[in-house]
Design a protein around this motif. Structure first.
Motif, PDB file in Angstrom:
ATOM      1  N   GLY A 196       0.807  -1.215   0.000  1.00 15.45           N
ATOM      2  CA  GLY A 196       0.000   0.000   0.000  1.00 15.45           C
ATOM      3  C   GLY A 196       0.839   1.263   0.000  1.00 15.45           C
ATOM      4  O   GLY A 196       1.774   1.408   0.788  1.00 15.45           O
ATOM      5  N   GLY A 197       0.502   2.188  -0.902  1.00 16.92           N
ATOM      6  CA  GLY A 197       1.182   3.473  -0.963  1.00 16.92           C
ATOM      7  C   GLY A 197       0.329   4.570  -0.363  1.00 16.92           C
ATOM      8  O   GLY A 197      -0.835   4.344   0.010  1.00 16.92           O
ATOM      9  N   ASN A 198       0.863   5.771  -0.281  1.00 18.42           N
ATOM     10  CA  ASN A 198       0.128   6.866   0.343  1.00 18.42           C
ATOM     11  C   ASN A 198      -1.138   7.232  -0.427  1.00 18.42           C
ATOM     12  O   ASN A 198      -2.125   7.665   0.166  1.00 18.42           O
ATOM     13  CB  ASN A 198       1.032   8.101   0.496  1.00 18.42           C
ATOM     14  CG  ASN A 198       1.689   8.523  -0.803  1.00 18.42           C
ATOM     15  OD1 ASN A 198       2.439   7.752  -1.406  1.00 18.42           O
ATOM     16  ND2 ASN A 198       1.438   9.740  -1.250  1.00 18.42           N
ATOM     17  N   HIS A 199      -1.172   7.019  -1.747  1.00 21.04           N
ATOM     18  CA  HIS A 199      -2.382   7.284  -2.519  1.00 21.04           C
ATOM     19  C   HIS A 199      -3.388   6.141  -2.413  1.00 21.04           C
ATOM     20  O   HIS A 199      -4.588   6.344  -2.616  1.00 21.04           O
ATOM     21  CB  HIS A 199      -2.038   7.526  -3.991  1.00 21.04           C
ATOM     22  CG  HIS A 199      -1.473   8.886  -4.264  1.00 21.04           C
ATOM     23  ND1 HIS A 199      -2.250   9.945  -4.694  1.00 21.04           N
ATOM     24  CD2 HIS A 199      -0.206   9.372  -4.162  1.00 21.04           C
ATOM     25  CE1 HIS A 199      -1.490  11.022  -4.844  1.00 21.04           C
ATOM     26  NE2 HIS A 199      -0.239  10.693  -4.539  1.00 21.04           N
ATOM     27  N   ASP A 200      -2.907   4.929  -2.120  1.00 12.71           N
ATOM     28  CA  ASP A 200      -3.804   3.774  -2.019  1.00 12.71           C
ATOM     29  C   ASP A 200      -4.562   3.740  -0.694  1.00 12.71           C
ATOM     30  O   ASP A 200      -5.687   3.240  -0.633  1.00 12.71           O
ATOM     31  CB  ASP A 200      -3.016   2.460  -2.140  1.00 12.71           C
ATOM     32  CG  ASP A 200      -2.266   2.343  -3.448  1.00 12.71           C
ATOM     33  OD1 ASP A 200      -2.871   2.625  -4.501  1.00 12.71           O
ATOM     34  OD2 ASP A 200      -1.070   1.981  -3.416  1.00 12.71           O
ATOM     35  N   ARG A 201      -3.951   4.242   0.371  1.00  7.83           N
ATOM     36  CA  ARG A 201      -4.493   4.023   1.714  1.00  7.83           C
ATOM     37  C   ARG A 201      -5.916   4.519   1.909  1.00  7.83           C
ATOM     38  O   ARG A 201      -6.698   3.864   2.604  1.00  7.83           O
ATOM     39  CB  ARG A 201      -3.543   4.633   2.750  1.00  7.83           C
ATOM     40  CG  ARG A 201      -2.227   3.857   2.845  1.00  7.83           C
ATOM     41  CD  ARG A 201      -1.168   4.536   3.675  1.00  7.83           C
ATOM     42  NE  ARG A 201       0.131   3.910   3.436  1.00  7.83           N
ATOM     43  CZ  ARG A 201       1.277   4.567   3.278  1.00  7.83           C
ATOM     44  NH1 ARG A 201       1.281   5.897   3.349  1.00  7.83           N
ATOM     45  NH2 ARG A 201       2.400   3.925   3.056  1.00  7.83           N
ATOM     46  N   PRO A 202      -6.326   5.663   1.306  1.00 10.23           N
ATOM     47  CA  PRO A 202      -7.717   6.074   1.493  1.00 10.23           C
ATOM     48  C   PRO A 202      -8.715   5.279   0.646  1.00 10.23           C
ATOM     49  O   PRO A 202      -9.919   5.497   0.769  1.00 10.23           O
ATOM     50  CB  PRO A 202      -7.710   7.549   1.041  1.00 10.23           C
ATOM     51  CG  PRO A 202      -6.283   7.935   0.885  1.00 10.23           C
ATOM     52  CD  PRO A 202      -5.556   6.671   0.576  1.00 10.23           C
ATOM     53  N   CYS A 203      -8.232   4.370  -0.197  1.00 12.25           N
ATOM     54  CA  CYS A 203      -9.088   3.685  -1.163  1.00 12.25           C
ATOM     55  C   CYS A 203      -9.422   2.271  -0.695  1.00 12.25           C
ATOM     56  O   CYS A 203      -8.580   1.572  -0.123  1.00 12.25           O
ATOM     57  CB  CYS A 203      -8.411   3.613  -2.529  1.00 12.25           C
ATOM     58  SG  CYS A 203      -7.958   5.228  -3.214  1.00 12.25           S
ATOM     59  N   GLN A 204     -10.643   1.869  -0.960  1.00  9.41           N
ATOM     60  CA  GLN A 204     -11.063   0.495  -0.723  1.00  9.41           C
ATOM     61  C   GLN A 204     -10.972  -0.259  -2.046  1.00  9.41           C
ATOM     62  O   GLN A 204     -11.808  -0.079  -2.929  1.00  9.41           O
ATOM     63  CB  GLN A 204     -12.490   0.474  -0.177  1.00  9.41           C
ATOM     64  CG  GLN A 204     -12.659   1.147   1.160  1.00  9.41           C
ATOM     65  CD  GLN A 204     -11.880   0.452   2.263  1.00  9.41           C
ATOM     66  OE1 GLN A 204     -11.814  -0.779   2.316  1.00  9.41           O
ATOM     67  NE2 GLN A 204     -11.280   1.239   3.144  1.00  9.41           N
ATOM     68  N   LEU A 205      -9.957  -1.082  -2.175  1.00  5.94           N
ATOM     69  CA  LEU A 205      -9.724  -1.820  -3.412  1.00  5.94           C
ATOM     70  C   LEU A 205     -10.222  -3.250  -3.230  1.00  5.94           C
ATOM     71  O   LEU A 205      -9.541  -4.083  -2.642  1.00  5.94           O
ATOM     72  CB  LEU A 205      -8.238  -1.800  -3.778  1.00  5.94           C
ATOM     73  CG  LEU A 205      -7.621  -0.408  -3.938  1.00  5.94           C
ATOM     74  CD1 LEU A 205      -6.129  -0.508  -4.222  1.00  5.94           C
ATOM     75  CD2 LEU A 205      -8.315   0.364  -5.045  1.00  5.94           C
ATOM     76  N   VAL A 206     -11.432  -3.515  -3.709  1.00  2.00           N
ATOM     77  CA  VAL A 206     -12.058  -4.819  -3.522  1.00  2.00           C
ATOM     78  C   VAL A 206     -11.250  -5.896  -4.237  1.00  2.00           C
ATOM     79  O   VAL A 206     -10.912  -5.761  -5.417  1.00  2.00           O
ATOM     80  CB  VAL A 206     -13.508  -4.802  -4.057  1.00  2.00           C
ATOM     81  CG1 VAL A 206     -14.144  -6.182  -3.927  1.00  2.00           C
ATOM     82  CG2 VAL A 206     -14.325  -3.758  -3.308  1.00  2.00           C
ATOM     83  N   GLY A 207     -10.933  -6.953  -3.512  1.00  3.32           N
ATOM     84  CA  GLY A 207     -10.209  -8.072  -4.092  1.00  3.32           C
ATOM     85  C   GLY A 207      -8.716  -7.871  -4.198  1.00  3.32           C
ATOM     86  O   GLY A 207      -8.009  -8.764  -4.682  1.00  3.32           O
ATOM     87  N   MET A 208      -8.203  -6.725  -3.756  1.00  3.61           N
ATOM     88  CA  MET A 208      -6.774  -6.471  -3.823  1.00  3.61           C
ATOM     89  C   MET A 208      -6.320  -5.833  -2.511  1.00  3.61           C
ATOM     90  O   MET A 208      -6.210  -4.606  -2.408  1.00  3.61           O
ATOM     91  CB  MET A 208      -6.430  -5.583  -5.022  1.00  3.61           C
ATOM     92  CG  MET A 208      -4.932  -5.522  -5.307  1.00  3.61           C
ATOM     93  SD  MET A 208      -4.566  -4.642  -6.862  1.00  3.61           S
ATOM     94  CE  MET A 208      -5.322  -5.737  -8.064  1.00  3.61           C
TER      95      MET A 208
END
Length: 246
Positions: free
Chosen positions: A125-137
């Motif tokens: 997880g990167g700083n841009h990914d953390r606020p995102c809910q990535l279903v299945g990943m």
């Protein structure tokens, strides 16, 4: 499978490129002109900073960017995976640019990404990914792979690691570039950059819609230019000592 996913799978042009072999301790890595690292021992392919959905984030803030930027990032990735056939694709953070860019189409593409690439996917997880809910990943923390410490941002292995002195940090986040100057001409190129003091390798951003940052006077750089890797060393760093670099 949607028409968009079919285009991603079937509309990928053939590309040719030659990597550069680099050895650190017992780790042999291939620096690829597609701005990726290949670890042949475990057949792992490492990339960072795709920033998918960035155009849509900009559009939400009134900046008119075309919405097909993700195809310019995903098609080369699918082509590369088809060519090297990795066992695992390791994404070192910032797969997406932010929640506003997670359109229905992009969510469907991300859910299908293991099928499209033909391999398992590990996302650090990167700083841009953390606020995102990535279903299945799911987003994983930094971790050790062989003699490598894989992270998004530059970091040192945990203090409790008994092998701390023998781990090379591989990371993204910086989007390293190098600027070559001759007279009034300047050329700015993405690059891999090795810091012997920190025992760290910065890898370039994989995404099409990403900027770059000068990575300073590090010990060694490999420029990505015209579909090939060009080894280049700063004159100021030639006297510095590091581990064996070939």
């Amino acid at each position: 499978m949607s028409a968009e996913l079919s285009r991603l799978r079937n509309g990928v042009p053939s590309r040719e490129g030659y990597g550069t072999s680099w050895t650190w301790e017992q780790e042999r890595l291939e620096l690829l002109p597609e701005k990726a690292l290949w670890r042949p021992e475990g057949r792992e392919l490492l990339i960072a900073d795709l920033h998918l959905g960035k155009a849509e984030v900009f559009q939400a803030h009134g900046i008119p960017l075309p919405s097909d930027g993700d195809r310019g990032t995903l098609n080369p990735l699918l082509d590369l995976c088809a060519r090297v056939k990795p066992k695992t694709l390791i994404i070192l953070g910032d797969l997406v640019h932010g929640p506003l860019g997670l359109t229905h189409s992009l969510r469907e593409t991300l859910k299908a990404l293991p099928e499209l690439t033909g391999c398992a996917i590990n996302l650090v997880g990167g700083n841009h990914d953390r606020p995102c809910q990535l279903v299945g990943m799911p987003q994983h923390p930094s971790y050790q792979l062989g003699q490598l410490w894989l992270s998004h941002e530059p970091e040192h292995p945990p203090d409790h690691s008994s092998q701390k002195a023998c781990l090379l940090n591989i990371c993204g986040h910086i989007h390293p570039v190098a600027t070559l100057s001759y007279g009034g001409d300047r050329l700015r190129l993405p690059c891999f950059a090795y810091d012997a003091t920190e025992e760290r390798m910065l890898i370039p951003s994989f995404g099409e819609l990403t900027g770059g940052y000068e990575c300073g006077q590090l010990d060694r750089k490999w420029l990505v230019a015209e579909g090939t890797i060009v080894p280049w060393q700063n004159p100021e760093s030639r006297a510095r000592k590091g581990r064996l670099v070939r």
